[in-house]
Design a protein around this motif. Structure first.
Motif, PDB file in Angstrom:
ATOM      1  N   GLU A  79       4.469  26.438  33.623  1.00 46.37           N
ATOM      2  CA  GLU A  79       4.158  27.608  34.446  1.00 46.37           C
ATOM      3  C   GLU A  79       4.063  28.883  33.614  1.00 46.37           C
ATOM      4  N   VAL A  80       4.833  28.956  32.540  1.00 47.80           N
ATOM      5  CA  VAL A  80       4.833  30.176  31.719  1.00 47.80           C
ATOM      6  C   VAL A  80       4.150  29.959  30.372  1.00 47.80           C
ATOM      7  N   LYS A  81       3.945  28.707  30.009  1.00 53.10           N
ATOM      8  CA  LYS A  81       3.256  28.378  28.754  1.00 53.10           C
ATOM      9  C   LYS A  81       2.347  27.185  29.029  1.00 53.10           C
ATOM     10  N   PRO A  82       1.145  27.437  29.546  1.00 54.05           N
ATOM     11  CA  PRO A  82       0.247  26.350  29.967  1.00 54.05           C
ATOM     12  C   PRO A  82      -0.332  25.542  28.815  1.00 54.05           C
ATOM     13  N   ASP A  83       0.511  24.710  28.238  1.00 49.69           N
ATOM     14  CA  ASP A  83       0.106  23.807  27.170  1.00 49.69           C
ATOM     15  C   ASP A  83       0.117  22.388  27.737  1.00 49.69           C
ATOM     16  N   GLU A  84      -0.990  21.681  27.639  1.00 51.65           N
ATOM     17  CA  GLU A  84      -1.137  20.361  28.247  1.00 51.65           C
ATOM     18  C   GLU A  84      -0.124  19.339  27.730  1.00 51.65           C
ATOM     19  N   LYS A  85       0.430  19.595  26.554  1.00 52.30           N
ATOM     20  CA  LYS A  85       1.371  18.610  26.010  1.00 52.30           C
ATOM     21  C   LYS A  85       2.611  18.492  26.887  1.00 52.30           C
ATOM     22  N   TYR A  86       2.946  19.556  27.599  1.00 52.14           N
ATOM     23  CA  TYR A  86       4.115  19.508  28.476  1.00 52.14           C
ATOM     24  C   TYR A  86       3.837  18.635  29.703  1.00 52.14           C
ATOM     25  N   ILE A  87       2.645  18.746  30.225  1.00 54.51           N
ATOM     26  CA  ILE A  87       2.259  17.885  31.349  1.00 54.51           C
ATOM     27  C   ILE A  87       2.187  16.432  30.887  1.00 54.51           C
ATOM     28  N   ASP A  88       1.593  16.214  29.738  1.00 54.11           N
ATOM     29  CA  ASP A  88       1.473  14.848  29.208  1.00 54.11           C
ATOM     30  C   ASP A  88       2.849  14.211  29.009  1.00 54.11           C
ATOM     31  N   SER A  89       3.779  14.989  28.476  1.00 51.40           N
ATOM     32  CA  SER A  89       5.124  14.472  28.242  1.00 51.40           C
ATOM     33  C   SER A  89       5.802  14.128  29.556  1.00 51.40           C
ATOM     34  N   CYS A  90       5.641  14.987  30.538  1.00 53.12           N
ATOM     35  CA  CYS A  90       6.219  14.730  31.857  1.00 53.12           C
ATOM     36  C   CYS A  90       5.654  13.449  32.455  1.00 53.12           C
ATOM     37  N   ILE A  91       4.358  13.312  32.441  1.00 51.10           N
ATOM     38  CA  ILE A  91       3.709  12.138  33.025  1.00 51.10           C
ATOM     39  C   ILE A  91       4.166  10.863  32.315  1.00 51.10           C
ATOM     40  N   LYS A  92       4.262  10.915  31.008  1.00 54.86           N
ATOM     41  CA  LYS A  92       4.721   9.737  30.254  1.00 54.86           C
ATOM     42  C   LYS A  92       6.098   9.287  30.725  1.00 54.86           C
ATOM     43  N   ASN A  93       6.983  10.257  30.940  1.00 56.58           N
ATOM     44  CA  ASN A  93       8.328   9.883  31.359  1.00 56.58           C
ATOM     45  C   ASN A  93       8.352   9.366  32.797  1.00 56.58           C
ATOM     46  N   ILE A  94       7.647  10.017  33.688  1.00 54.28           N
ATOM     47  CA  ILE A  94       7.643   9.572  35.082  1.00 54.28           C
ATOM     48  C   ILE A  94       7.020   8.178  35.194  1.00 54.28           C
ATOM     49  N   GLU A  95       5.974   7.940  34.436  1.00 52.39           N
ATOM     50  CA  GLU A  95       5.363   6.608  34.452  1.00 52.39           C
ATOM     51  C   GLU A  95       6.350   5.560  33.936  1.00 52.39           C
TER      52      GLU A  95
END
Length: 376
Positions: A186-202
Protein backbone atom coordinates in the motif's frame (compact mmCIF):
# COMPACT_ATOMS: atom_id res chain seq x y z
CA UNK A 1 7.09 -24.49 33.28
CA UNK A 2 3.71 -25.79 34.43
CA UNK A 3 2.32 -24.62 37.73
CA UNK A 4 -0.02 -26.39 40.08
CA UNK A 5 -3.42 -24.77 40.46
CA UNK A 6 -3.15 -22.55 43.54
CA UNK A 7 -5.92 -23.05 46.07
CA UNK A 8 -6.46 -19.29 46.15
CA UNK A 9 -7.34 -19.16 42.47
CA UNK A 10 -9.68 -22.15 42.72
CA UNK A 11 -11.60 -20.63 45.62
CA UNK A 12 -11.75 -17.20 44.00
CA UNK A 13 -12.20 -18.13 40.36
CA UNK A 14 -15.10 -15.80 39.66
CA UNK A 15 -13.49 -12.85 41.38
CA UNK A 16 -9.92 -13.21 40.18
CA UNK A 17 -10.68 -13.97 36.54
CA UNK A 18 -14.00 -12.57 35.48
CA UNK A 19 -15.41 -10.37 38.24
CA UNK A 20 -19.09 -9.66 37.70
CA UNK A 21 -20.76 -10.88 34.52
CA UNK A 22 -19.80 -8.28 31.94
CA UNK A 23 -22.18 -9.40 29.20
CA UNK A 24 -24.80 -6.90 30.37
CA UNK A 25 -22.29 -4.05 30.35
CA UNK A 26 -21.95 -1.89 27.24
CA UNK A 27 -19.15 -2.51 24.78
CA UNK A 28 -17.89 1.02 25.43
CA UNK A 29 -17.06 0.12 29.03
CA UNK A 30 -15.24 -3.05 28.00
CA UNK A 31 -13.32 -1.20 25.31
CA UNK A 32 -12.32 1.56 27.70
CA UNK A 33 -11.09 -0.81 30.39
CA UNK A 34 -9.18 -3.00 27.94
CA UNK A 35 -7.46 0.02 26.41
CA UNK A 36 -6.61 1.45 29.82
CA UNK A 37 -5.02 -1.88 30.71
CA UNK A 38 -3.00 -1.89 27.48
CA UNK A 39 -1.88 1.64 28.28
CA UNK A 40 -0.73 0.48 31.71
CA UNK A 41 1.05 -2.45 30.07
CA UNK A 42 3.02 0.00 27.98
CA UNK A 43 3.87 2.22 30.92
CA UNK A 44 5.17 -0.75 32.91
CA UNK A 45 8.19 -0.97 30.60
CA UNK A 46 10.76 1.56 29.44
CA UNK A 47 11.31 2.89 25.96
CA UNK A 48 7.78 2.69 24.54
CA UNK A 49 7.24 -1.04 24.01
CA UNK A 50 4.27 -2.87 25.48
CA UNK A 51 4.79 -5.41 28.25
CA UNK A 52 4.16 -8.97 27.13
CA UNK A 53 1.57 -9.06 29.88
CA UNK A 54 0.96 -9.57 33.55
CA UNK A 55 1.89 -12.92 35.10
CA UNK A 56 0.19 -13.85 38.36
CA UNK A 57 3.48 -15.08 39.87
CA UNK A 58 6.15 -13.06 38.11
CA UNK A 59 4.37 -9.72 37.69
CA UNK A 60 4.74 -7.50 34.65
CA UNK A 61 6.87 -8.98 31.86
CA UNK A 62 9.35 -7.28 29.53
CA UNK A 63 8.36 -5.45 26.35
CA UNK A 64 7.37 -7.71 23.46
CA UNK A 65 8.36 -6.36 20.02
CA UNK A 66 6.11 -8.68 17.98
CA UNK A 67 2.83 -7.74 19.60
CA UNK A 68 3.81 -4.12 20.15
CA UNK A 69 3.92 -3.99 16.35
CA UNK A 70 0.31 -4.81 15.75
CA UNK A 71 -0.94 -3.08 18.89
CA UNK A 72 0.10 0.16 17.15
CA UNK A 73 -2.84 -0.33 14.79
CA UNK A 74 -5.24 -0.88 17.68
CA UNK A 75 -4.09 2.29 19.46
CA UNK A 76 -4.56 4.40 16.35
CA UNK A 77 -7.97 2.83 15.74
CA UNK A 78 -9.11 3.50 19.29
CA UNK A 79 -7.79 7.07 19.16
CA UNK A 80 -9.95 7.65 16.07
CA UNK A 81 -13.06 6.27 17.79
CA UNK A 82 -12.58 7.79 21.24
CA UNK A 83 -10.96 11.07 20.27
CA UNK A 84 -8.36 10.50 22.99
CA UNK A 85 -5.04 11.76 21.66
CA UNK A 86 -3.17 9.88 24.39
CA UNK A 87 -3.48 6.65 22.43
CA UNK A 88 -2.23 8.26 19.23
CA UNK A 89 0.83 9.60 21.04
CA UNK A 90 1.54 6.24 22.65
CA UNK A 91 1.21 4.49 19.28
CA UNK A 92 3.91 6.82 17.99
CA UNK A 93 6.09 5.98 21.00
CA UNK A 94 5.69 2.27 20.22
CA UNK A 95 6.70 2.85 16.61
CA UNK A 96 9.74 4.84 17.68
CA UNK A 97 10.84 2.09 20.08
CA UNK A 98 10.52 -0.54 17.35
CA UNK A 99 12.39 1.71 14.93
CA UNK A 100 15.25 1.93 17.44
CA UNK A 101 15.52 -1.83 18.00
CA UNK A 102 15.22 -2.90 14.34
CA UNK A 103 18.28 -4.77 13.12
CA UNK A 104 20.35 -3.41 10.25
CA UNK A 105 19.11 -6.17 7.94
CA UNK A 106 15.49 -5.15 8.59
CA UNK A 107 14.55 -8.00 10.89
CA UNK A 108 13.00 -7.62 14.33
CA UNK A 109 14.38 -9.44 17.40
CA UNK A 110 12.25 -11.57 19.70
CA UNK A 111 11.42 -10.57 23.27
CA UNK A 112 14.81 -11.76 24.54
CA UNK A 113 16.67 -9.96 21.72
CA UNK A 114 18.53 -13.16 20.90
CA UNK A 115 16.82 -14.25 17.70
CA UNK A 116 15.63 -12.53 14.55
CA UNK A 117 12.26 -14.04 13.68
CA UNK A 118 10.08 -14.03 10.60
CA UNK A 119 6.75 -13.83 12.41
CA UNK A 120 7.83 -11.06 14.73
CA UNK A 121 9.14 -9.03 11.80
CA UNK A 122 5.88 -9.48 9.89
CA UNK A 123 3.78 -8.28 12.82
CA UNK A 124 5.98 -5.24 13.37
CA UNK A 125 5.65 -4.50 9.65
CA UNK A 126 1.95 -3.79 10.28
CA UNK A 127 2.96 -1.22 12.86
CA UNK A 128 5.59 0.49 10.70
CA UNK A 129 3.17 0.85 7.80
CA UNK A 130 0.43 2.28 9.99
CA UNK A 131 2.84 4.65 11.72
CA UNK A 132 3.93 6.01 8.34
CA UNK A 133 0.32 6.37 7.18
CA UNK A 134 -0.60 8.26 10.34
CA UNK A 135 2.47 10.45 10.74
CA UNK A 136 3.92 10.76 7.24
CA UNK A 137 7.40 10.21 8.70
CA UNK A 138 9.53 8.52 6.05
CA UNK A 139 11.69 6.72 8.60
CA UNK A 140 8.77 4.38 9.30
CA UNK A 141 8.23 3.76 5.60
CA UNK A 142 11.92 2.98 5.22
CA UNK A 143 11.81 0.68 8.24
CA UNK A 144 8.83 -1.11 6.72
CA UNK A 145 10.63 -1.54 3.40
CA UNK A 146 13.72 -2.94 5.15
CA UNK A 147 11.55 -5.41 7.06
CA UNK A 148 9.63 -6.44 3.95
CA UNK A 149 12.77 -6.91 1.88
CA UNK A 150 14.27 -9.14 4.57
CA UNK A 151 11.14 -11.29 4.58
CA UNK A 152 11.18 -11.63 0.80
CA UNK A 153 14.88 -12.41 0.68
CA UNK A 154 14.77 -15.27 3.19
CA UNK A 155 11.56 -16.87 1.90
CA UNK A 156 11.84 -20.45 0.64
CA UNK A 157 11.25 -21.20 -3.02
CA UNK A 158 8.02 -23.04 -2.20
CA UNK A 159 6.63 -19.94 -0.47
CA UNK A 160 7.08 -21.06 3.13
CA UNK A 161 9.47 -19.58 5.68
CA UNK A 162 11.91 -21.89 7.46
CA UNK A 163 15.02 -19.83 8.12
CA UNK A 164 14.38 -17.66 11.18
CA UNK A 165 11.06 -19.42 11.76
CA UNK A 166 10.00 -20.79 15.15
CA UNK A 167 11.82 -24.14 15.59
CA UNK A 168 13.07 -23.73 11.98
CA UNK A 169 9.98 -25.41 10.55
CA UNK A 170 7.33 -24.02 8.21
CA UNK A 171 4.05 -22.78 9.68
CA UNK A 172 0.76 -22.03 7.94
CA UNK A 173 -0.01 -19.33 10.50
CA UNK A 174 2.75 -17.32 8.81
CA UNK A 175 -0.03 -16.36 6.40
CA UNK A 176 -0.21 -13.31 8.66
CA UNK A 177 3.31 -12.47 7.50
CA UNK A 178 2.17 -12.79 3.89
CA UNK A 179 -0.71 -10.43 4.64
CA UNK A 180 1.72 -7.89 6.15
CA UNK A 181 3.50 -7.72 2.78
CA UNK A 182 0.24 -6.63 1.17
CA UNK A 183 0.06 -3.84 3.73
CA UNK A 184 3.57 -2.82 2.71
CA UNK A 185 2.48 -2.76 -0.93
CA UNK A 186 0.00 0.00 0.00
CA UNK A 187 2.88 2.39 0.70
CA UNK A 188 5.54 0.85 -1.54
CA UNK A 189 3.87 -0.64 -4.64
CA UNK A 190 6.54 -3.15 -5.58
CA UNK A 191 5.19 -6.33 -7.21
CA UNK A 192 7.69 -8.50 -5.35
CA UNK A 193 5.64 -8.04 -2.18
CA UNK A 194 2.49 -9.31 -3.86
CA UNK A 195 4.41 -12.19 -5.42
CA UNK A 196 5.84 -13.18 -2.05
CA UNK A 197 2.42 -13.07 -0.44
CA UNK A 198 0.84 -15.19 -3.15
CA UNK A 199 3.64 -17.76 -2.94
CA UNK A 200 3.03 -18.20 0.76
CA UNK A 201 -0.75 -18.36 0.56
CA UNK A 202 -0.53 -20.91 -2.24
CA UNK A 203 1.80 -22.98 -0.05
CA UNK A 204 -0.71 -22.72 2.81
CA UNK A 205 -3.53 -23.95 0.58
CA UNK A 206 -1.47 -27.02 -0.26
CA UNK A 207 -1.46 -27.80 3.46
CA UNK A 208 -5.26 -27.76 3.65
CA UNK A 209 -7.15 -31.03 3.97
CA UNK A 210 -10.52 -31.78 2.36
CA UNK A 211 -12.26 -31.11 5.68
CA UNK A 212 -10.82 -27.58 5.83
CA UNK A 213 -8.04 -28.40 8.30
CA UNK A 214 -4.66 -26.70 7.84
CA UNK A 215 -1.60 -28.78 8.64
CA UNK A 216 1.48 -27.08 10.15
CA UNK A 217 -0.66 -24.61 12.09
CA UNK A 218 0.95 -25.33 15.47
CA UNK A 219 4.09 -23.99 17.09
CA UNK A 220 5.87 -27.36 16.98
CA UNK A 221 5.77 -30.70 15.17
CA UNK A 222 5.70 -32.73 18.37
CA UNK A 223 3.38 -35.70 18.31
CA UNK A 224 -0.05 -35.03 19.77
CA UNK A 225 0.69 -31.30 19.99
CA UNK A 226 -2.54 -29.96 18.54
CA UNK A 227 -2.62 -26.27 17.61
CA UNK A 228 -4.35 -23.69 19.76
CA UNK A 229 -7.25 -21.78 18.26
CA UNK A 230 -4.83 -18.84 18.42
CA UNK A 231 -2.62 -20.18 15.60
CA UNK A 232 -5.50 -21.87 13.77
CA UNK A 233 -7.25 -18.53 13.41
CA UNK A 234 -3.97 -16.73 12.68
CA UNK A 235 -3.77 -19.05 9.66
CA UNK A 236 -7.36 -18.42 8.62
CA UNK A 237 -7.16 -14.64 9.08
CA UNK A 238 -4.03 -14.24 6.97
CA UNK A 239 -5.53 -16.24 4.11
CA UNK A 240 -8.86 -14.44 4.34
CA UNK A 241 -7.29 -10.97 4.39
CA UNK A 242 -5.07 -11.88 1.44
CA UNK A 243 -8.17 -13.04 -0.42
CA UNK A 244 -9.97 -9.78 0.32
CA UNK A 245 -6.98 -7.60 -0.64
CA UNK A 246 -6.23 -9.53 -3.82
CA UNK A 247 -9.90 -10.16 -4.66
CA UNK A 248 -9.12 -13.86 -4.93
CA UNK A 249 -12.22 -16.02 -4.22
CA UNK A 250 -10.10 -19.17 -3.89
CA UNK A 251 -8.39 -17.79 -0.80
CA UNK A 252 -11.65 -16.59 0.75
CA UNK A 253 -13.27 -19.96 0.12
CA UNK A 254 -10.35 -21.77 1.77
CA UNK A 255 -10.72 -19.60 4.85
CA UNK A 256 -14.48 -20.13 4.97
CA UNK A 257 -14.01 -23.89 4.69
CA UNK A 258 -11.97 -23.86 7.89
CA UNK A 259 -14.11 -21.27 9.67
CA UNK A 260 -17.31 -23.26 9.18
CA UNK A 261 -15.81 -26.15 11.15
CA UNK A 262 -15.10 -23.86 14.08
CA UNK A 263 -18.48 -22.20 13.73
CA UNK A 264 -20.20 -25.48 14.50
CA UNK A 265 -18.06 -25.87 17.65
CA UNK A 266 -19.17 -22.67 19.41
CA UNK A 267 -21.37 -23.55 22.39
CA UNK A 268 -24.61 -21.66 23.15
CA UNK A 269 -22.82 -19.53 25.77
CA UNK A 270 -19.88 -18.73 23.47
CA UNK A 271 -17.36 -21.27 24.78
CA UNK A 272 -14.85 -22.63 22.25
CA UNK A 273 -12.34 -25.40 22.90
CA UNK A 274 -8.70 -24.34 23.33
CA UNK A 275 -7.11 -26.76 20.85
CA UNK A 276 -8.28 -28.92 17.95
CA UNK A 277 -6.97 -31.94 16.11
CA UNK A 278 -7.14 -32.51 12.36
CA UNK A 279 -10.59 -34.10 12.70
CA UNK A 280 -11.81 -30.92 14.40
CA UNK A 281 -12.11 -32.64 17.76
CA UNK A 282 -11.51 -30.09 20.50
CA UNK A 283 -10.02 -30.07 23.98
CA UNK A 284 -12.93 -28.70 26.01
CA UNK A 285 -10.92 -28.60 29.22
CA UNK A 286 -10.11 -24.94 28.60
CA UNK A 287 -10.69 -22.10 26.17
CA UNK A 288 -7.94 -20.09 24.46
CA UNK A 289 -9.49 -16.64 24.83
CA UNK A 290 -7.11 -15.01 22.37
CA UNK A 291 -8.26 -17.44 19.68
CA UNK A 292 -11.88 -16.68 20.55
CA UNK A 293 -11.31 -12.96 19.98
CA UNK A 294 -9.51 -13.62 16.71
CA UNK A 295 -12.34 -15.85 15.51
CA UNK A 296 -14.89 -13.18 16.45
CA UNK A 297 -13.03 -10.76 14.15
CA UNK A 298 -13.05 -13.26 11.28
CA UNK A 299 -16.74 -14.07 11.74
CA UNK A 300 -17.81 -10.43 11.84
CA UNK A 301 -15.73 -9.71 8.73
CA UNK A 302 -17.32 -12.68 6.98
CA UNK A 303 -20.77 -11.48 7.99
CA UNK A 304 -20.08 -8.35 5.96
CA UNK A 305 -18.50 -10.23 3.08
CA UNK A 306 -21.13 -12.96 2.87
CA UNK A 307 -24.11 -10.92 4.12
CA UNK A 308 -24.69 -13.61 6.72
CA UNK A 309 -26.40 -13.03 10.07
CA UNK A 310 -25.16 -16.43 11.24
CA UNK A 311 -21.55 -15.29 11.14
CA UNK A 312 -22.46 -12.01 12.84
CA UNK A 313 -24.48 -13.63 15.61
CA UNK A 314 -21.76 -16.17 16.38
CA UNK A 315 -19.10 -13.46 16.36
CA UNK A 316 -21.11 -11.39 18.84
CA UNK A 317 -21.65 -14.52 20.94
CA UNK A 318 -17.88 -14.97 21.18
CA UNK A 319 -17.49 -11.31 22.13
CA UNK A 320 -20.08 -11.68 24.88
CA UNK A 321 -18.28 -14.71 26.26
CA UNK A 322 -15.04 -12.74 26.31
CA UNK A 323 -16.76 -9.83 28.05
CA UNK A 324 -17.83 -12.21 30.79
CA UNK A 325 -14.18 -13.20 31.33
CA UNK A 326 -12.82 -9.67 31.45
CA UNK A 327 -12.46 -8.30 34.95
CA UNK A 328 -13.83 -4.75 34.90
CA UNK A 329 -14.65 -4.43 38.59
CA UNK A 330 -11.38 -5.34 40.30
CA UNK A 331 -9.36 -2.86 42.35
CA UNK A 332 -6.22 -4.64 41.12
CA UNK A 333 -5.05 -2.49 38.21
CA UNK A 334 -2.65 -5.22 37.12
CA UNK A 335 -5.58 -7.24 35.80
CA UNK A 336 -8.50 -4.81 35.58
CA UNK A 337 -9.59 -4.70 31.94
CA UNK A 338 -7.25 -7.51 30.88
CA UNK A 339 -8.12 -10.82 29.22
CA UNK A 340 -6.44 -14.00 30.51
CA UNK A 341 -4.67 -16.23 28.02
CA UNK A 342 -6.89 -19.17 28.97
CA UNK A 343 -10.13 -19.80 30.78
CA UNK A 344 -9.73 -21.10 33.37
CA UNK A 345 -6.57 -19.11 33.93
CA UNK A 346 -4.47 -22.27 34.42
CA UNK A 347 -5.49 -23.60 30.99
CA UNK A 348 -2.81 -24.74 28.57
CA UNK A 349 -2.45 -21.48 26.64
CA UNK A 350 -0.25 -18.88 28.38
CA UNK A 351 -1.36 -20.10 31.79
CA UNK A 352 -1.60 -17.69 34.75
CA UNK A 353 -0.98 -14.76 32.42
CA UNK A 354 -2.89 -11.84 30.95
CA UNK A 355 -1.08 -11.43 27.58
CA UNK A 356 -1.26 -8.11 25.79
CA UNK A 357 -2.38 -9.68 22.50
CA UNK A 358 -5.48 -11.17 24.11
CA UNK A 359 -6.63 -7.66 25.05
CA UNK A 360 -5.57 -6.33 21.63
CA UNK A 361 -7.68 -8.79 19.66
CA UNK A 362 -10.57 -8.38 22.10
CA UNK A 363 -10.54 -4.62 21.44
CA UNK A 364 -10.31 -5.20 17.69
CA UNK A 365 -13.31 -7.54 17.83
CA UNK A 366 -15.42 -5.09 19.83
CA UNK A 367 -14.47 -2.18 17.57
CA UNK A 368 -15.48 -4.22 14.54
CA UNK A 369 -18.80 -5.16 16.13
CA UNK A 370 -19.36 -1.52 17.09
CA UNK A 371 -18.56 -0.35 13.57
CA UNK A 372 -20.87 -2.87 11.97
CA UNK A 373 -23.74 -1.85 14.21
CA UNK A 374 -23.26 1.76 13.17
CA UNK A 375 -22.37 2.89 16.68
CA UNK A 376 -19.04 4.46 15.81
Amino acid sequence: MLFKKPVYFIKNLSGSISGKDGRKTSNDVHLREAMRWLLRAQKMTSGGGVSEGFHMYHGWLASYPETTGYIIETFFDYADVSGDATFEEQAKNMAEWLYQIQNNDGSIPDSSFKKNLVFDTGQVLFGFVRAFQETGENKYKNAAIKAGNWLVDIQERDGSWIKHAVHNIPHTYYSRVAWSLLKLYEVKPDEKYIDSCIKNIEWCLKQQEDNGWFNSASFTLKKHRNPFTHTIVYTIRGILEAGICLEEPKYIDAAVKAVDNLLSQISPNGFLAGTYDKEWQGNNGFSCLTGNAQLAIVLIKLSQLKKSKIYLNEGIKLNNYLKSKQNISSNNLNIKGAIPGSYPVWGKYIHFTYPNWAAKFFVDALLLEKQLQGAV
